[in-house]
Scaffold this active site. Structure first.
Site, short mmCIF file in Angstrom:
data_model
loop_
_atom_site.label_atom_id
_atom_site.label_comp_id
_atom_site.label_asym_id
_atom_site.label_seq_id
_atom_site.Cartn_x
_atom_site.Cartn_y
_atom_site.Cartn_z
N CYS A 1 47.00 39.61 50.96
CA CYS A 1 47.06 40.94 50.35
C CYS A 1 48.02 40.96 49.17
O CYS A 1 49.02 40.24 49.15
CB CYS A 1 47.50 41.96 51.38
SG CYS A 1 46.34 42.11 52.74
N GLY B 1 32.67 30.11 57.26
CA GLY B 1 31.28 29.68 57.24
C GLY B 1 30.75 29.08 58.52
O GLY B 1 29.68 28.49 58.53
#
Length: 303
Positions: free
Chosen positions: A129, A243
């Site tokens: 962030c 993934g």
């Protein structure tokens, strides 16, 4: 059946499969499909000190073999999470990793202090962030900022602390070493890669935020490489993600050095993906005559 149990930072997991933060909410919708107790753990939706409404739509875009998101950490705030969602999650007979983030070091520390007073099993600090006090650069893009926020949060909690690393860096292994030295008990990686799509008919970005985080099968080889590099650079456990779509993917990440695996975008295409991955991992181990999942962690024989 093979023994799928793992231990990370003194916490026992019945298996190494964990839905990643942001894809599983707080588990309520998925609980209608299967018992959450089947899962090794759950990484909760990213929580911030105060309620966030997230970014403007459109904030999801399809990519070849993946997706972009710029949800913007929409969440009801940590007090609501602790009072309303966490008590329900703690009844599900699985490990709960409370994922949290902040725009300043102080926000991260205060969130950690609040979580430390709960019965949550582990904390997962998201350092991808922007740090508003450092010009908007993500905490996880420099060793110095990553170490600072980790050190401050480490002092604020006695809970096992996992630091979730950004792949948008020159050397993720160096960042991992910095947070290890600052007191992290484990690291999780990779978070999403920064990407962009453009609508050629309007000449505008598909996402209202212009750019977003890319996930899905296309990023898997990058995740394998970064997990392998990190596992060879630090002594603390690595939780791999990026993934993962099948049991073989999960096995591959663990061979690269991961002690557990988080499943993200695959949950959107198949909500049963985490359960299927657990079953496929067991089938693979049985087919190879391997009695324990722990025997494959870091077993890759690099050339």
């Amino acid at each position: 059946m093979a023994d799928l149990s793992v231990n990370i930072c003194g916490v026992d997991f019945k298996n190494p499969v964990i839905p990643a933060s942001g894809v599983f909410g707080y588990g309520r919708e998925y609980e209608e499909l299967y018992p959450l107790s089947k899962l090794g753990g759950i990484a909760t939706k990213g929580t911030t000190l105060h309620r966030r409404n997230g970014n403007l739509s459109p904030r999801i875009a399809e990519t070849p073999s993946g997706m972009l998101n710029s949800v913007g950490l929409q969440n009801p705030g940590i007090d609501y999470f602790i009072s309303t969602e966490l008590p329900n999650l703690l009844k599900k007979d699985t490990v709960i990793l409370a994922n949290f983030a902040g725009s300043t070091v102080e926000e991260c520390v205060e969130a950690a202090e609040k979580l430390d007073d709960t019965d949550v099993h582990m904390l997962e600090l998201n350092i991808s962030c922007p740090n508003v006090k450092q010009g908007g650069a993500a905490f996880g893009t420099s060793c110095e900022m990553a170490a600072e926020v980790t050190s401050r949060v480490r002092k604020a909690t006695k809970k096992p602390l996992v630091v979730k690393l950004s792949p948008n860096v020159t050397s993720i292994a160096e960042i991992a070493k910095a947070v290890e030295a600052a007191g992290a008990d484990a690291v999780s990686l990779i978070n999403t890669l920064l990407g962009m799509r453009i609508d050629v008919n309007t000449c505008r970005p598909v996402l209202k935020n212009n750019v977003g985080g890319m996930s899905g099968p296309a990023v898997f080889p990058i995740a394998v490489r970064m997990v392998w590099q990190t596992a060879n650079a630090v002594k603390i456990p690595v939780i791999g993600m990026g993934g993962v779509s099948s049991g073989r993917d999960a096995i591959e990440l663990m061979m690269a050095g991961a002690s557990a695996v988080q499943v993200g975008a695959a949950v959107f295409t198949d909500p049963f993906a985490p359960v299927k991955i657990i079953e496929e991992m067991n089938d693979f181990l049985d087919s190879k005559g391997i009695s324990s999942i722990r025997d494959i962690i870091g077993s890759v024989k690099a050339w």
